[in-house]
Design a protein around this motif. Structure first.
Motif, mmCIF file in Angstrom:
data_model
loop_
_atom_site.group_PDB
_atom_site.id
_atom_site.type_symbol
_atom_site.label_atom_id
_atom_site.label_comp_id
_atom_site.label_asym_id
_atom_site.label_seq_id
_atom_site.Cartn_x
_atom_site.Cartn_y
_atom_site.Cartn_z
ATOM 1 N N PHE A 52 0.843 -1.188 0.000
ATOM 2 C CA PHE A 52 0.000 0.000 0.000
ATOM 3 C C PHE A 52 0.881 1.241 0.000
ATOM 4 C CE2 PHE A 52 1.082 -0.889 4.334
ATOM 5 C CZ PHE A 52 1.239 0.347 4.933
ATOM 6 N N ILE A 53 0.255 2.379 -0.353
ATOM 7 C CA ILE A 53 0.943 3.668 -0.323
ATOM 8 C C ILE A 53 0.543 4.379 0.962
ATOM 9 C CG2 ILE A 53 1.211 5.891 -1.477
ATOM 10 C CD1 ILE A 53 0.503 4.493 -4.093
ATOM 11 N N PRO A 54 1.509 4.798 1.778
ATOM 12 C CA PRO A 54 1.155 5.460 3.050
ATOM 13 C C PRO A 54 0.251 6.659 2.828
ATOM 14 C CG PRO A 54 3.497 4.986 2.949
ATOM 15 C CD PRO A 54 2.952 4.682 1.587
ATOM 16 N N GLN A 55 -0.775 6.766 3.659
ATOM 17 C CA GLN A 55 -1.756 7.836 3.549
ATOM 18 C C GLN A 55 -1.325 9.016 4.404
ATOM 19 O OE1 GLN A 55 -5.815 6.590 4.189
ATOM 20 N NE2 GLN A 55 -6.397 8.623 4.930
ATOM 21 N N GLU A 56 -1.189 10.189 3.793
ATOM 22 C CA GLU A 56 -0.745 11.380 4.512
ATOM 23 C C GLU A 56 -1.912 12.124 5.156
ATOM 24 O OE1 GLU A 56 1.463 13.730 1.805
ATOM 25 O OE2 GLU A 56 3.070 12.235 1.541
ATOM 26 N N SER A 57 -3.035 12.218 4.475
ATOM 27 C CA SER A 57 -4.188 12.934 5.021
ATOM 28 C C SER A 57 -5.069 11.990 5.836
ATOM 29 C CB SER A 57 -5.010 13.553 3.888
ATOM 30 O OG SER A 57 -5.470 12.538 3.007
ATOM 31 N N LYS A 58 -5.974 12.570 6.586
ATOM 32 C CA LYS A 58 -6.854 11.772 7.433
ATOM 33 C C LYS A 58 -7.912 11.046 6.620
ATOM 34 C CE LYS A 58 -9.751 12.109 11.570
ATOM 35 N NZ LYS A 58 -10.308 13.009 12.611
ATOM 36 N N TRP A 59 -8.387 11.669 5.538
ATOM 37 C CA TRP A 59 -9.433 11.079 4.715
ATOM 38 C C TRP A 59 -8.955 10.981 3.276
ATOM 39 C CZ3 TRP A 59 -13.042 9.478 7.986
ATOM 40 C CH2 TRP A 59 -13.242 10.193 9.157
ATOM 41 N N LYS A 60 -9.494 10.013 2.551
ATOM 42 C CA LYS A 60 -9.163 9.878 1.140
ATOM 43 C C LYS A 60 -10.375 9.328 0.386
ATOM 44 C CE LYS A 60 -7.359 5.149 1.138
ATOM 45 N NZ LYS A 60 -6.224 4.284 0.767
ATOM 46 N N ARG A 61 -10.392 9.589 -0.871
ATOM 47 C CA ARG A 61 -11.490 9.113 -1.711
ATOM 48 C C ARG A 61 -11.187 7.705 -2.205
ATOM 49 N NH1 ARG A 61 -13.695 12.035 -7.280
ATOM 50 N NH2 ARG A 61 -15.345 10.495 -7.728
ATOM 51 N N ASP A 62 -12.154 6.824 -2.078
ATOM 52 C CA ASP A 62 -12.004 5.442 -2.495
ATOM 53 C C ASP A 62 -12.390 5.331 -3.967
ATOM 54 O OD1 ASP A 62 -11.711 2.774 -2.705
ATOM 55 O OD2 ASP A 62 -13.343 2.212 -1.362
#
Length: 251
Positions: A52-62
């Motif tokens: 997986f790619i580390p998520q920087e923001s709290k929310w992301k669009r699926d």
């Protein structure tokens, strides 16, 4: 002035009601720093991102829903991504043995990238090894190195070569840290409980009485020897005075 007092009171209260960690409750509070170091490496340190790619923001669009439409005539079905496991044989140089293990293709690639199974285990943090089998093997390898690679005792030259190749990994651990490395939470608690039980184990009264009796017999034997020495010395002095052929003091 009042605000500073309020802030000090708040800090004091926050310290008083600070949430306890698992190391602050019960027998866990007696776990040594050596195990806490392993726990941080195993459970606190974040593993490297692999699939997986580390998520920087709290929310992301699926963007993808995880469903696949495998046929125009059928409904969408959920798709699951699971690792492909395979059975293979690896060799541990330090342990001087071959092992049959279940691994993924990525594990095989990492072993090859590290130029051997031992280097892979010793260089990889516990959080990235994931498998308890791998952690137990890593601990066993460290113990073997700490003892000087005794499995090669019949070949001193090879023993020296293997030890010199891997001894650098010992600089990251103390003997106590190696002793506590690779233990699960319950194994560590059980180890502490056994140590406490051994320290507080009552001594049978017969052992205490036997020890006191031996000490008394030794003391009595020593006194008898001293009395006998004094008696012999006194007798010798008396006989020397009564001996007519003894040397007399010259005038």
């Amino acid at each position: 002035m009042a605000s500073s007092r309020i802030q000090a009171t708040v800090r004091q209260l926050s310290n008083t009601f600070k949430k306890k960690s698992r190391f602050d409750i019960g027998i866990a509070s007696e776990l040594p720093p050596a195990y806490k170091k392993f726990w941080r490496e195993w459970k606190v340190l974040k593993p490297a991102a692999v699939h997986f790619i580390p998520q920087e923001s709290k929310w992301k669009r699926d963007e993808l829903t995880g469903f696949q439409k495998r046929s125009d005539q059928r409904r969408r079905v959920p798709h699951y991504w699971v690792p492909v496991l395979k059975r293979t044989v690896v060799r541990s140089e330090v342990l001087n043995t071959h092992l049959s293990v279940t691994v993924t293709d990525r594990t095989i690639n990492l072993i090859n990238d590290h130029y051997g199974f031992d280097h892979y285990l010793l260089k990889t943090p516990a959080c990235d090894l994931v498998s308890m089998l791998a952690l137990k093997l890593k601990k066993q390898i460290l113990i073997e190195l700490m003892n000087g690679c005794p499995r090669y005792a019949n070949n001193p030259q090879k023993q020296k070569e293997i030890y010199n190749e891997y001894k650098t990994y010992l600089s990251s651990y103390t003997p106590e840290e190696i002793e506590w490395y690779g233990l699960t939470w319950y194994e560590a608690l059980s180890k502490v409980a056994k140590q406490k039980e051994a320290q507080n184990k009552p001594v049978p009264l017969k052992n205490i009485y036997r020890k006191k009796l031996v000490e008394k017999l030794k003391a009595a034997e020593s006194e008898d020897k001293n009395d006998a020495t004094e008696e012999i010395s006194t007798t010798t002095s008396w006989l020397s005075k009564m001996n007519p052929f003894g040397k007399k003091d010259e005038a």
